[in-house]
Write an enzyme that holds these catalytic residues in place. Structure first.
Site, PDB file in Angstrom:
ATOM      1  N   GLY A   1       0.818  -1.215   0.000  1.00 53.00           N
ATOM      2  CA  GLY A   1       0.000   0.000   0.000  1.00 53.00           C
ATOM      3  C   GLY A   1       0.849   1.260   0.000  1.00 53.00           C
TER       4      GLY A   1
ATOM      5  N   GLY B   1       5.391  -1.300  10.963  1.00 53.18           N
ATOM      6  CA  GLY B   1       6.396  -2.041  11.727  1.00 53.18           C
ATOM      7  C   GLY B   1       7.810  -1.506  11.668  1.00 53.18           C
TER       8      GLY B   1
ATOM      9  N   GLY C   1      21.607  -7.135  23.342  1.00 57.38           N
ATOM     10  CA  GLY C   1      20.221  -6.855  23.749  1.00 57.38           C
ATOM     11  C   GLY C   1      19.410  -8.144  23.707  1.00 57.38           C
TER      12      GLY C   1
ATOM     13  N   GLY D   1      20.025 -10.372  20.524  1.00 52.97           N
ATOM     14  CA  GLY D   1      21.369 -10.936  20.611  1.00 52.97           C
ATOM     15  C   GLY D   1      21.418 -12.105  21.579  1.00 52.97           C
TER      16      GLY D   1
ATOM     17  CD  GLU E   1      25.512  -3.975  24.732  1.00 53.57           C
ATOM     18  OE1 GLU E   1      24.716  -4.655  24.054  1.00 53.57           O
ATOM     19  OE2 GLU E   1      25.497  -2.726  24.727  1.00 53.57           O
TER      20      GLU E   1
ATOM     21  CG  HIS F   1       3.852 -25.285  49.409  1.00 51.40           C
ATOM     22  ND1 HIS F   1       5.117 -24.747  49.300  1.00 51.40           N
ATOM     23  CD2 HIS F   1       4.004 -26.551  49.888  1.00 51.40           C
ATOM     24  CE1 HIS F   1       6.000 -25.639  49.710  1.00 51.40           C
ATOM     25  NE2 HIS F   1       5.360 -26.747  50.073  1.00 51.40           N
TER      26      HIS F   1
END
Ligand code: FAD
Ligand code: NAD
Length: 471
Positions: A118, A148, A186, A189, A207, A450
């Site tokens: 679209g 997205g 992150g 990853g 990182e 429990h």
């Protein structure tokens, strides 16, 4: 609804944001069309994100557990083999079933599904380049943009989804790489590093920051999960930046150095996963025709009712502000449709949970300690380790802890942070507590069955306003 009539709502994008809005609009009696170019509904999440990654995480965990964690449980297993092709097939079966399920829900709720790409022709008209060939156009009183996001590329490396991959390649490798380097520690990853390390790859995660887990993860929790993932075989290089990548040879070479300048080295790998974040995807929508613009990070600017400066054009999900999460997109979808039908809608952005589906899982909701410190909030902390929880002990799965952050004066819960088995399910209780403005005492005085892992949640709450019983 028939293609020729004007719709109440036209949605561009059939991901979580778009398809949920379409179903909700159908339920509210709107005439609605949803345009999707991928060939199947569900967007990134169902096709190449949440769902396929969780299939591989689940099955690779089972494989790894059968290989390394059965003898002490009294189970002798011989001749365990990986059938990667079958593991991928199981993933595809789950994806196929779920995406087809949405098509069914579209029919059930009278949503017109237009297969194609679209683009705006004018403020009310969307031209569609049909997947099966040819063109059509559809007019809407309201338009919802839900296109997205896409992986952010790494400068100098060419993504071929085989040797240099994004998450899309990482869920579809046809053999286990001997060595893998992941750029970015992150969520993507770490989830993908877990999958391939469990299946036999030697994985190093590079990182830039001083901690793993990406934005939002509490520092204590990040340190805790890093230690556990380290024991599972993952290697980490924190405070490290990739200066240059070279994918011209058979494998990939990455020059890395300390983030603040310093020691340099070259990492070599068969496969390099680029996981440094995602960016909004709005390419080719023809904004120039209607005068819409994005900000410097590619996000469409909206007001609190998700409206652009053209009020009947709204934007939700990954292509605008906020965390890039499927359940955030879903909340926005319902709210955006309610703004159209009822003139009000609501999303509590302070109570959106995050989950990382490693083993153990990490989950959190609300604020972390660093954020509270920065905001100058007077808070108290309570925690409880799974090593003191009876169910975790019986399951021989007792790494991690539950940590509460609450207002020092009122005891109102400000954040819940969990690393541990089933943290992703347990965080629902924390999210509900936050949504209802509960105190830690409210949780601590609520009976929890429990023996369950959830008792660790209760006892962490008890430890925040008083004392835990079992620790
Ligand atoms: P998308 O899902 O990206 O959907 C947008 C759709 O619009 C796409 O299908 C696209 O084809 C279509 N489109 C774009 N432009 C056009 C056009 N012009 N015409 C027609 N169609 C168009 N989130 C979680 O909450 N939990 C998880 O466990 C999780 N795991 C993830 C794992 C991975 C590997 C990745 C990459 C992401 C993950 N996410 C997860 C994030 C989640 O996938 C996104 O937040 C979510 O998909 C956003 O939905 P969306 O509808 O906004 O966008
Ligand atoms: P992220 O933002 O979570 O993490 C990216 C990491 O890369 C950060 O820690 C950042 O410091 C680091 N980084 C950035 N540039 C770098 C560089 N040059 N060198 C080294 N490190 C660098 O992004 P992601 O992991 O790519 O995920 C993208 C989005 O998808 C996120 O918004 C995430 O929420 C979503 N997602 C969610 C899930 C889940 O909910 N389980 C799973 C996958 C993806």
């Amino acid at each position: 609804a028939t293609p020729s009539e004007e719709k109440d709502l036209v949605i561009i994008g059939g991901g979580v944001a778009g398809y949920v809005a379409a179903i909700k609009a159908g339920q509210e009696g709107l005439k609605v069309a949803c345009i999707e170019k991928r060939g199947s509904l569900g967007g990134t999440c169902l096709n190449v994100g949440c769902i396929p990654s969780k299939s591989l995480l689940n099955n690779s965990h089972l494989y790894h557990q059968i290989m390394h964690d059965t003898k002490n449980r009294g189970i002798e297993v011989n001749d365990v083999k990986l059938n990667l092709a079958q593991m991928m097939k199981a993933k595809e079966t789950s994806v196929g079933g779920l995406t087809k399920g949405i098509e069914f829900l579209f029919k059930k709720n009278n949503v017109e599904y237009i297969k194609g790409t679209g683009a705006f022709a004018d403020e009310h008209t969307i031209n569609v380049n049909l997947t099966e060939g040819g063109e059509t156009s559809v007019r809407g009183k309201n338009i919802l943009i839900a296109t997205g996001s896409e992986a952010t590329p790494f400068p100098g490396l060419t993504i071929d989804e085989k040797k240099v991959i994004t998450s899309t390649g990482a869920i579809a490798l046809t053999e286990v790489p001997k060595k893998m380097v992941v750029i970015g520690g992150g969520i993507i990853g770490l989830e993908m590093a877990s999958v391939w390390s469990r299946l036999g790859s030697e994985v190093t995660v590079v990182e830039f920051l001083g901690q793993i887990g990406g934005p939002g993860m509490d520092t204590d929790i990040s340190k805790n999960i890093q230690k556990t993932l380290g024991k599972q075989g993952l290697k980490f290089k924190l405070n490290t930046k990739v200066v240059k990548g070279d994918d011209s040879g058979e494998g990939v070479k990455l020059d890395v150095e300390a983030a603040k300048g310093g020691k340099a080295e070259t990492l070599e790998a068969d496969v390099c996963l680029v996981a440094i974040g995602r960016r909004p995807y709005t390419a080719g929508l023809g904004f120039e025709k209607i005068g819409l613009e994005t900000d410097n990070r590619g996000r469409l600017v909206i007001d609190q009712e998700y409206r652009t400066k053209i009020p009947h054009i709204r934007v939700i999900g990954d292509c605008t502000f906020g965390p890039m999460l499927a359940h955030k997109a879903e909340e926005e979808a319902v709210a955006a449709v309610e703004y159209i039908t009822k003139n009000y809608g609501h999303v509590n952005y302070g109570a959106i949970p995050s989950v990382m589906y490693t083993h153990p899982e990490v989950a959190w909701v609300g604020q972390n300690e660093a954020e509270l410190k920065e905001a100058g909030v007077n808070y108290k902390v309570g925690s409880f380790p799974f090593s003191a929880n009876s169910r975790a002990k019986t399951n021989l799965d007792s790494e991690g802890l539950v940590k509460f952050l609450a207002d020092a004066e009122t005891d109102r819960i400000l954040g819940v942070h969990i690393v541990g088995p089933n943290a992703g399910e347990m965080i629902a209780e924390g999210t509900l507590a936050l949504e209802y403005g509960a105190s830690t005492e409210d949780i601590g005085r609520t009976s929890h069955a429990h023996p369950t892992l959830a008792e660790a949640f209760k006892e962490a709450a008890m430890a925040t306003y008083g004392k835990a019983i079992h620790y």
